[in-house]
Structures are given as C-alpha cells and as structure tokens.
Design an enzyme around this catalytic site. Structure first.
Site, PDB file in Angstrom:
ATOM      1  N   HIS A 380       8.840  -3.612   2.301  1.00 26.45           N
ATOM      2  CA  HIS A 380       7.410  -3.550   2.665  1.00 26.45           C
ATOM      3  C   HIS A 380       6.894  -4.867   3.218  1.00 26.45           C
ATOM      4  O   HIS A 380       5.676  -5.101   3.256  1.00 26.45           O
ATOM      5  CB  HIS A 380       6.579  -3.196   1.440  1.00 26.45           C
ATOM      6  CG  HIS A 380       6.823  -1.836   0.887  1.00 26.45           C
ATOM      7  ND1 HIS A 380       6.093  -0.725   1.240  1.00 26.45           N
ATOM      8  CD2 HIS A 380       7.747  -1.392   0.004  1.00 26.45           C
ATOM      9  CE1 HIS A 380       6.532   0.328   0.577  1.00 26.45           C
ATOM     10  NE2 HIS A 380       7.542  -0.058  -0.172  1.00 26.45           N
ATOM     11  N   LYS A 570      -9.027  -5.713   2.709  1.00 23.92           N
ATOM     12  CA  LYS A 570      -7.586  -5.824   2.431  1.00 23.92           C
ATOM     13  C   LYS A 570      -7.392  -7.084   1.594  1.00 23.92           C
ATOM     14  O   LYS A 570      -8.301  -7.881   1.447  1.00 23.92           O
ATOM     15  CB  LYS A 570      -6.776  -5.920   3.744  1.00 23.92           C
ATOM     16  CG  LYS A 570      -7.296  -6.995   4.691  1.00 23.92           C
ATOM     17  CD  LYS A 570      -6.628  -6.919   6.067  1.00 23.92           C
ATOM     18  CE  LYS A 570      -7.099  -5.748   6.901  1.00 23.92           C
ATOM     19  NZ  LYS A 570      -5.957  -5.082   7.561  1.00 23.92           N
ATOM     20  N   ARG A 571      -6.205  -7.305   1.060  1.00 23.20           N
ATOM     21  CA  ARG A 571      -5.959  -8.535   0.306  1.00 23.20           C
ATOM     22  C   ARG A 571      -6.195  -9.725   1.221  1.00 23.20           C
ATOM     23  O   ARG A 571      -6.011  -9.650   2.439  1.00 23.20           O
ATOM     24  CB  ARG A 571      -4.539  -8.537  -0.253  1.00 23.20           C
ATOM     25  CG  ARG A 571      -4.312  -7.619  -1.428  1.00 23.20           C
ATOM     26  CD  ARG A 571      -5.079  -8.048  -2.644  1.00 23.20           C
ATOM     27  NE  ARG A 571      -4.642  -9.327  -3.179  1.00 23.20           N
ATOM     28  CZ  ARG A 571      -3.948  -9.465  -4.332  1.00 23.20           C
ATOM     29  NH1 ARG A 571      -3.594  -8.396  -5.024  1.00 23.20           N
ATOM     30  NH2 ARG A 571      -3.600 -10.661  -4.777  1.00 23.20           N
ATOM     31  N   LYS A 576      -3.077 -12.058   7.519  1.00 28.25           N
ATOM     32  CA  LYS A 576      -4.001 -10.958   7.865  1.00 28.25           C
ATOM     33  C   LYS A 576      -5.190 -11.495   8.667  1.00 28.25           C
ATOM     34  O   LYS A 576      -5.922 -10.753   9.282  1.00 28.25           O
ATOM     35  CB  LYS A 576      -4.441 -10.253   6.588  1.00 28.25           C
ATOM     36  CG  LYS A 576      -3.314  -9.520   5.845  1.00 28.25           C
ATOM     37  CD  LYS A 576      -3.802  -8.967   4.505  1.00 28.25           C
ATOM     38  CE  LYS A 576      -2.678  -8.329   3.692  1.00 28.25           C
ATOM     39  NZ  LYS A 576      -2.289  -6.983   4.146  1.00 28.25           N
ATOM     40  N   THR A 680      -2.093   0.339   5.801  1.00 28.10           N
ATOM     41  CA  THR A 680      -2.449   1.739   5.543  1.00 28.10           C
ATOM     42  C   THR A 680      -3.964   1.900   5.624  1.00 28.10           C
ATOM     43  O   THR A 680      -4.471   2.967   5.943  1.00 28.10           O
ATOM     44  CB  THR A 680      -1.929   2.170   4.146  1.00 28.10           C
ATOM     45  OG1 THR A 680      -2.238   1.144   3.209  1.00 28.10           O
ATOM     46  CG2 THR A 680      -0.448   2.435   4.176  1.00 28.10           C
ATOM     47  N   LYS A 684      -6.567   4.911   7.261  1.00 29.65           N
ATOM     48  CA  LYS A 684      -7.708   5.526   6.577  1.00 29.65           C
ATOM     49  C   LYS A 684      -8.976   5.418   7.433  1.00 29.65           C
ATOM     50  O   LYS A 684      -9.759   6.357   7.527  1.00 29.65           O
ATOM     51  CB  LYS A 684      -7.903   4.844   5.217  1.00 29.65           C
ATOM     52  CG  LYS A 684      -6.755   5.061   4.246  1.00 29.65           C
ATOM     53  CD  LYS A 684      -6.728   4.050   3.115  1.00 29.65           C
ATOM     54  CE  LYS A 684      -5.438   4.178   2.294  1.00 29.65           C
ATOM     55  NZ  LYS A 684      -5.249   3.037   1.338  1.00 29.65           N
TER      56      LYS A 684
HETATM   57  C1  26W Z   1       6.718 -10.463  -5.800  1.00 28.34           C
HETATM   58  C2  26W Z   1       5.506 -10.629  -5.053  1.00 28.34           C
HETATM   59  C3  26W Z   1       5.242  -9.465  -4.152  1.00 28.34           C
HETATM   60  C4  26W Z   1       4.454  -8.406  -4.611  1.00 28.34           C
HETATM   61  C5  26W Z   1       4.177  -7.358  -3.751  1.00 28.34           C
HETATM   62  C6  26W Z   1       5.772  -9.472  -2.873  1.00 28.34           C
HETATM   63  C7  26W Z   1       5.494  -8.399  -2.007  1.00 28.34           C
HETATM   64  C8  26W Z   1       4.700  -7.378  -2.475  1.00 28.34           C
HETATM   65  C9  26W Z   1       4.384  -6.213  -1.601  1.00 28.34           C
HETATM   66  C10 26W Z   1       5.545  -5.788  -0.833  1.00 28.34           C
HETATM   67  C11 26W Z   1       3.311  -6.569  -0.695  1.00 28.34           C
HETATM   68  C12 26W Z   1       2.687  -5.340  -0.082  1.00 28.34           C
HETATM   69  O1  26W Z   1       1.874  -4.710  -0.683  1.00 28.34           O
HETATM   70  N1  26W Z   1       3.086  -5.067   1.169  1.00 28.34           N
HETATM   71  C13 26W Z   1       2.335  -4.124   1.930  1.00 28.34           C
HETATM   72  O2  26W Z   1       2.934  -2.844   1.773  1.00 28.34           O
HETATM   73  C14 26W Z   1       2.193  -1.845   2.468  1.00 28.34           C
HETATM   74  C15 26W Z   1       2.811  -0.484   2.147  1.00 28.34           C
HETATM   75  O3  26W Z   1       4.017  -0.348   2.802  1.00 28.34           O
HETATM   76  C16 26W Z   1       2.149  -2.126   3.975  1.00 28.34           C
HETATM   77  O4  26W Z   1       1.352  -1.159   4.597  1.00 28.34           O
HETATM   78  C17 26W Z   1       1.589  -3.514   4.242  1.00 28.34           C
HETATM   79  O5  26W Z   1       1.712  -3.826   5.603  1.00 28.34           O
HETATM   80  C18 26W Z   1       2.348  -4.542   3.417  1.00 28.34           C
HETATM   81  O6  26W Z   1       1.763  -5.833   3.518  1.00 28.34           O
END
Ligand code: 26W
Length: 835
Positions: A380, A570-571, A576, A680, A684
């Site tokens: 992701h 978004k975060r 971003k 995502t 929406k």
């Molecule tokens: C360990 C720290 C950590 C925690 C969460 C690293 C990475 C993440 C996630 C992968 C971050 C995340 O939420 N990525 C997002 O995933 C969405 C669902 O696929 C995508 O639509 C977003 O582009 C992506 O940033």
C-alpha cells in the site's frame, strides 16, 4: 493438536426440544416485533424501564435489538461455512477503520424504516441514537478503511471469509486543537461498552514469545522446537459483518491480549500488589493501543509483538476451529488464502512454516509448497521509509524460531536467484530478505518471496512496484505481480452518507445499482437533462446545509452555502502536499491584502481541512499549526469580506468524512506524482459529485481516464517528469525566483503575519520548501494555481459544473470495492462466492 489449541470439537446435539433443533430465528421484522425486542433488551439486558432509561441504555438496547435480527443469519452462515468445503478468504490486517455500525447494520438488514418507526413509537428519535455511537477507530487512514470496505464487499458478494485483526483498547487518538496545535487525547472507545461484539474467552488461543530453540531427534528425524519464555492469552471478540440485504453475515474476529494467569494471589498476599498484577498489565499492553503512524515505522518491539500476537492467534484459530481435525494439509491452498494487508501481518509466513514443520511435522519442502500457495501480499505504499524492516537482533530475541525459518527461506531463495542469474553479487545483495549493517529483515521482500501474488492498489502504483521498488523480483518472478485498483463501499459512502443523492439515482435507475455500481453509467444521459441537473444541484446544496448544521454543533464553524467547498481531508503527510493548498490560500489572501485583486472579484470559497498527524511527525504537526494560523487570520480579516473561509474541524474520522464528502464541490488530490499508492478519498468524492483537482498520481489517473479530461482539473508533473527533474537536480529556490506570487506567498508566511509577528514559528516550513522540498511543492505551484483559476472559471457556470459533477458520478462506478473484490477473486484468490 497444536500446543495452543485446547477447545474440543462441538459435540453432536442431544437436544430434543423442537425449538432447540430448529435453526435460530430472527424476531419478526415488524414495528411491533421491533418494539417488543427493544423493550426486552432495555428491561432484561440493561435492567431499566423505558421511563428511567438513559440515552446510553436506549442506544445499547437498540444495538442489541438490531444485533438480534442479524444473529440468526450469522449463525446459519457460520454453520454453512463450516459445512461447505469452498475456499475461504482470511483477511489479515493490523487495522480496520470501521466507522459507526448502527446505520450500516440497519441498512444491511433492511430494518431502517421499521427501527425508526418502532423507536418513534417509544418516543425516541433515532437520530439522537445515531449520535450516541462512538466509532471504533481501529485504524490510521487509507489502509484501515480499505480493509473495512473490503470485508463489507466480501459479505455482500457472499464470499466465505473472515477478517482477523486486533481489538485495540485505545484506537486512533482523538485530535484536539490548542492554539491551533494538535494535541492527542486517548480514544477510550470502549468506555460505554461495545454492543456489536461477542466475547469468546473459551475460544482463546495462547501466543508465546521469546525463549530459545533447540533441535531434537524425533525417531531419527532431526527436528527443531521452540521453547518460549512467556505467553499471553488471545481472547477473540467476534463482530458481525452483514452483506447488503443478501442474508449473509461474515465474521470479523479481533483479538485482545490477556494474561495467561491474571492474578498472582501469593505475591499479592506478600503485599507486593504491583508485582501481583504485573503479568496482567504486561500482557494487556499488547493490544492496548493502535500505533498512530501511517508511514514511518518506529520499529518498536511492542509493534512486532502486536503483529505476531494477532497473526499467531489467527492461524491457530483457523487451523483448529475452521479446519476439520484430520484435514489433509497438502490441500490447504484449495481451502484458504490468507491475504496480507501490507507487511504488518507478514510474520504469518514463518508462523505457518513453524506450525506445519514443528507442530504438524511436515517436511520443509512440503510445508513451503503449501505456504507459498496460501499467502498473497498487497503493498500500500511507495515510500521507502514506510517499508517495514525488523532488526535481526529484535526478531531473534522475540521470535527466535521464526528468525531461523526466515534465514532458511532466504538461503533457499538466494540459491534460486543464483541459479537463475548466476553470481550476480549486486542482485543477491539487493534481493536478500536479510539486509546487512545492521542485519535486518526486509518484510516486503519476505512477503514477495512467500506470496503467491503481489499486488499494488492502483495501475500506476503496481507499475512502479514492478519498475522500481520490487524491480529485481519482477524480473525473476513476473507472473507473481498483478494490480487490483482500490475501491470503496457504496453502501456507506453513497447510500448512508448521501441518502438524497441515492434517492435521486434510484428514482432515475431503479434499485440494484448499490450492488452493481457500474450501472451508474446510465446516469450519463441525465447530465443533459436540466431538471435532473437542478435536482442534483439541490441535493448538493442540501448536503452543504446539513454539513453546516453538523459543524456548527460540533465545532462552531459556519459554512456559507454560496461558497465553493474546496475540501482536503486525509492524513497529514508532506507527500500529500497540504502545503500546496496552504500556498494557494495565502496567494489568494496576498492578492487581496496587497490590493492587486478586489475581494469582490474572488470566487467565494471555503477551504475545509481534515487531517491527523502522527504524534512523532514534527513537520506534519507544524503544517497543522500553520493551517489553523492562516485560517484565523483569513477568517477574521475584514478586507476579505468573508469571501474566503478556512475551516479545520479537529478529529477527522469516518463519521466526519460521511458528512463532509457529500457536501464538497472540489476534491483536492494533489500529492506528488508517484507518491500516493492509490488514494480512496478521491473515489468517494467523485462518487458524491465533487470534481477533482489533482495530479496524475495513484488512482487519480484511472479516475481522470474514466471521467474524461473535461471533467477533471489536472495539473503538475507526471511521475516520469518528477523523476527527470529529480535526476537533473531539483533546486526549489529557482522556482520561487521564477514565480513572483510564489515568493510573495512564502514571504508572507515568513513575515510572521500568521504567527503574531513571530517569524520563527513557521520559518522551518518555508526554509524546508526553499532548500529541501522533497515533494516538489514549489515545482508544481504555478501549474496548481493555474488549475485553480480554471476551477474558478468553471464554477462560474454552475449548470455546466453540475453537468460535469453528474458525469463524475456516472463514470466512477468502477471504484466500488465490490469490483475490487471481484478482481481479487479472479486474479489472486480464486475463491467463489457461495450462492
Ligand atoms: C508501520 C507504519 C505504517 C503504517 C501504515 C506504514 C504504512 C502504513 C500504510 C500502508 C499506509 C496507508 O494507509 N497507505 C495508504 O493505503 C491506501 C489503501 O490502499 C491507499 O489508498 C493510499 O494511497 C496509501 O497511502
């Protein structure tokens, strides 16, 4: 029987009473039936009468009542899933951003109207009940919400599946602002209890940690075994995941950590009270709180404990509860696929090998053959720093047997690489799951080597994974790589979040589109219908008014309904580029206060932000501070005549998203091309009739291709252009020199005008942009501002804007998570929906 599975198989029923033998029935789906069930739950479960019931009593009784209507289907489904041999999907995710459950469960069971009338008959307004629910914030952002959309679609498509995760006692922190700065508050979401969960201590699993390994002779076969040092109990909490009006109810099983022996009485009696409960607190820490990072792993031991905890419990649960006793394990790949939601659950691979080799005594090759077919990995992210790497030291200490297994997997893999590419030291070093200095395990590489399939979450993302992040692996095993573009559930993000738009669509298309979203395409012709356009614009205006009421009550913010609502939720992350949005606002502000533009010439806009920053991410928190600071100056400067407003409600979450997205006119998807895996939120917004201003990044590319260039405000560099500029050497200062307005905006921020004259407050942001600017905000500024001019021009013709908004809705049915799940079934899982 694995050492951590104590629960006996269900005994044949000896019951004789006809009711006991009959399938569980649901209460009558009538207003009277619902009133009766509700009052029974209020009186018997809550122990109160309606006259003296608190709002909490009423809400919990209502939740129990809706639950009672779904349980029958759930139990029937579990029986059916246990009986039929069809392949199931186990979705392993460290995060599930579920949102509120009441409305979704009412919608899925088709009980919304009955419940509304039944409660009204009891003198209760269902709206006040809705507001009472605390959303389970068991996720950070995109990844967690996607998991929630996916389990909704799995149930709606009748795919036998179970979601496994962690029942964090504290979810994502509650964000409050003090002097415009983010403060994190604990999210005690369980304080009032959680009516949607079923606790099953009898189905607990024991999960072990640390200790050492030893080899022993097992009738002439040299075997290894793990001698752990300590263990905890993993207690499952089951949540219902109802399909949309198809009678299906799947399960989400979240694990909570408890001490194997809760309380040490002898130590207590010796007066050492803290020591007496130390084991308990220590154990419970494992599922205490969600890690609030969503991109930069902190490499904390507790995080690895969390990952192994839920993975080990889930595999033990599946192998002992779902699989029949004497199941032929070589057939496991026909029975189940474990989908790894990013690398967070990838320790499941060595865990499965440990179970198959050490416990079930399969030989290594047979076990590996099974394991490789039972797992698939979804990546992701594209940010190198977001790829998890665990130190060999920590892994060796916490999971010594798993480290041994990972080393053997890597040795055998590198043998295959050497066989295929010869003694190519660079390739061997770069493809090794184990990296040196310091010795670490690259979890994404382990997932890629072990997974039957590896997918990205948007076309561009999957392409970049193959070309860059996992290029060597793509060269060696191209057949493994595929793409499944993300999607969102239209049940929550259209039907529940935007009931008026849904009614308008159903009036035009009839029912059925909610489970066949590509039918939205039939709305294209309605874009040419002036009455439909008027009705569509009316819905948008109504959603704006509703948002205004919500934000007034929630945070005291007012939204003018003649303003263009420009939304970025978004975060908070530098890639971003919330800073690009800030520079646009400051540019407009500077134009007016410098007298170069009359406020009356501005298109009235309200800029809505929603964003949490990871607590340890200093630059992100500083940007939040700047947004609030710019907001308070812009919102109170009379020279703007109220034509520009900045609104930043704290604590952006799923519930707020459901209010903001339907009211939006413009969706900000402005990440640097090549950085956002998919997004995502972008989907929406388009599905709710907002137009997108965005770069060719993530799923924006596919949105633009489907809605057409005329209905999308594209700007900025493409991914190859970004790479090219980076290679050429990016000097952000040059871009500031080249664009007068950009320099003015940066100078205004440096001037201290947004920080009470204190130039130092936001200086770090400006100097970072001028001398570092890793995500090329300055390089894309001019193109962005020009695109925003196009937005203003387009919005001036409201009817044409509405036509374009209708075409956005009509052409984005592809982004249903049902379609994503169908793609996973076709390209990765090969599990069939059970009719
Ligand atoms: C360990 C720290 C950590 C925690 C969460 C690293 C990475 C993440 C996630 C992968 C971050 C995340 O939420 N990525 C997002 O995933 C969405 C669902 O696929 C995508 O639509 C977003 O582009 C992506 O940033």
């Amino acid at each position: 029987m694995s050492e951590n599975d104590k629960t006996p198989a269900p005994r044949p029923l000896t019951a004789t009473h006809p009711l006991a033998l009959a399938p569980v029935s649901s209460p009558p789906a009538t207003v009277d039936g619902f009133v009766r069930e509700f009052l029974v739950n209020l009186n018997l479960e809550r122990g109160v009468a309606l006259s003296s019931a608190t709002e909490t009593d009423k809400y919990l009784a209502l939740a129990s009542t809706v639950r009672d209507y779904l349980v029958a289907r759930w139990l029937e489904d579990q029986r059916r899933q246990r009986a039929d041999q069809s392949k199931a999907v186990c979705y392993l995710s460290a995060e599930y951003l579920l949102g509120r459950q009441l409305d979704n469960n009412l919608l899925a069971s088709g009980l919304t109207d009955i419940a509304t009338q039944a409660l009204a008959a009891c003198g209760i307004d269902i709206d006040s009940m809705r507001a009472h629910e605390v959303e389970p914030g068991l996720g950070n952002g995109g990844l967690g919400r996607l998991a929630a959309c996916f389990i909704d679609s799995l149930a709606t498509l009748s795919v036998p599946s179970i979601g496994y995760g962690i029942r964090y006692e504290y979810g994502i922190f509650r964000q409050v602002f003090r002097d415009g700065q983010q403060i994190e508050k604990p999210d005690a979401w369980l304080a009032l209890g959680s009516p949607w969960e079923f606790r099953h201590p009898e189905a607990a699993q024991t999960v072990s940690f640390a200790g050492h390994t030893e080899t022993y002779d097992d009738d002439g076969v040299l075997r290894s075994r793990w001698v752990p040092a300590w263990s905890v109990r993993a207690v499952p909490y089951n949540y219902m995941v109802p399909g949309y009006q198809n009678g299906r109810v799947n399960t989400l099983r979240l694990w909570s950590a408890e001490a194997t022996k809760a309380f040490d009485l002898r130590t207590f009696n010796s007066g050492d009270y803290v020591e007496a409960v130390r084991a308990q607190t220590f154990a419970e820490n494992i599922s205490k709180v969600l890690y609030p990072e969503d991109s930069t792993p902190q490499g904390k031991e507790l995080r690895l404990q969390q990952q192994y905890f839920f993975v080990a419990a889930s595999i033990a649960d599946y192998m002992s509860k779902v699989l029949p006793e004497d199941f032929d394990l070589t057939k496991l790949p026909d029975r189940v696929i474990f989908q790894l939601n990013d690398t967070h659950p990838v320790i499941a691979v060595p865990e499965m090998m440990r179970v198959l080799v050490d416990e079930r005594k399969l030989d290594w090759d047979a076990a590996w053959a099974i394991t490789q077919k039972c797992f698939a990995y979804t990546c992701h992210t594209l940010l190198p720093e977001a790829l998890e790497v665990w130190s060999v030291d920590l892994l060796g200490r916490l999971l010594p047997r798993h480290l041994e297994i990972i080393y053997r997997i890597n040795d055998e893999f590198l043998l295959a690489v050497r066989e295929r590419f010869g003694d190519d030291e660079r390739r061997l070093r770069d493809m090794s799951i184990i990296s040196e200095n310091p010795a670490s395990v690259r979890m994404a590489y382990l997932a890629t080597v072990a997974g039957a399939k590896v997918n990205g979450v948007a076309e561009l993302h999957s392409q970049l994974l193959r070309e860059k992040v996992l290029h060597d692996f793509d060269e060696m095993m191209p057949e493994k790589f595929t793409n499944v573009t993300n999607g969102v559930t239209p049940r929550r993000f259209m039907r529940l979040a935007n009931p008026e738009l849904s009614e308008l669509i159903t009036a035009a298309l009839g029912t059925g589109w909610l489970t066949d979203l590509e039918r939205l395409r039939e709305l294209e012709s309605y874009a040419e219908d002036a009455d439909f356009r008027a009705a569509f614009a009316g819905v948008k205006a109504a959603n704006k008014r509703r948002l205004n009421e919500v934000l007034l009550a929630r945070d005291g913010f007012a939204i003018a309904d003649d303003h263009l609502l420009d939304v970025m939720v978004k975060r908070l992350h530098e890639y971003k580029r919330q800073m690009l949005k800030v520079l646009h606002i400051v540019t407009l502000y500077e134009r007016v206060v410098s007298g170069r533009v009359a406020a009356s010439d501005l298109q009235p806009r309200t800029f809505i932000f929603g964003a949490k920053a990871a607590p340890g991410y200093a630059m992100a928190k500083r940007v939040i501070h700047l947004i609030n600071a710019v907001g308070s100056v812009v919102n109170s400067d009379p020279r703007l005549e109220g034509r520009l407003k900045v609104v930043f409600p704290p604590n952006y979450n799923v519930t707020l998203a459901e209010r903001v997205i339907p009211a939006a006119d413009l969706s900000e998807q402005i990440s640097l091309a090549g950085k956002e895996a998919s997004g995502t939120g972008n989907m929406k917004f388009a599905l709710n009739g907002a137009l997108t201003i965005g770069t060719d990044d993530g799923a924006n590319v596919e949105i633009r291709e489907l809605v057409g260039d005329d209905n999308f405000f594209l700007f900025g560099m493409s991914e190859p252009e970004v790479e090219e500029l980076w290679a050429r050497g990016y000097r952000p200062g040059e871009f500031a020199q080249a664009d007068d307005e950009l320099r003015r905006a940066l100078d205004l921020i440096s001037s201290g005008v947004f920080s009470g004259g204190d130039r130092s407050t936001f200086e770090p942001i400006v100097s970072n942009l001028l001398y570092d600017d890793r995500f090329m905000v300055l390089a894309d500024y001019t193109s962005y501002i020009a695109a925003q001019e196009r937005v203003d021009a387009a919005y001036a013709d409201r009817d044409a804007w509405t036509r374009s908004a209708i075409l956005n809705v009509a052409r984005t049915g592809f982004f249903s998570s049902d379609r994503s799940i169908r793609d996973y079934i076709d390209r990765i899982w090969h599990a069939q929906p059970v009719r």
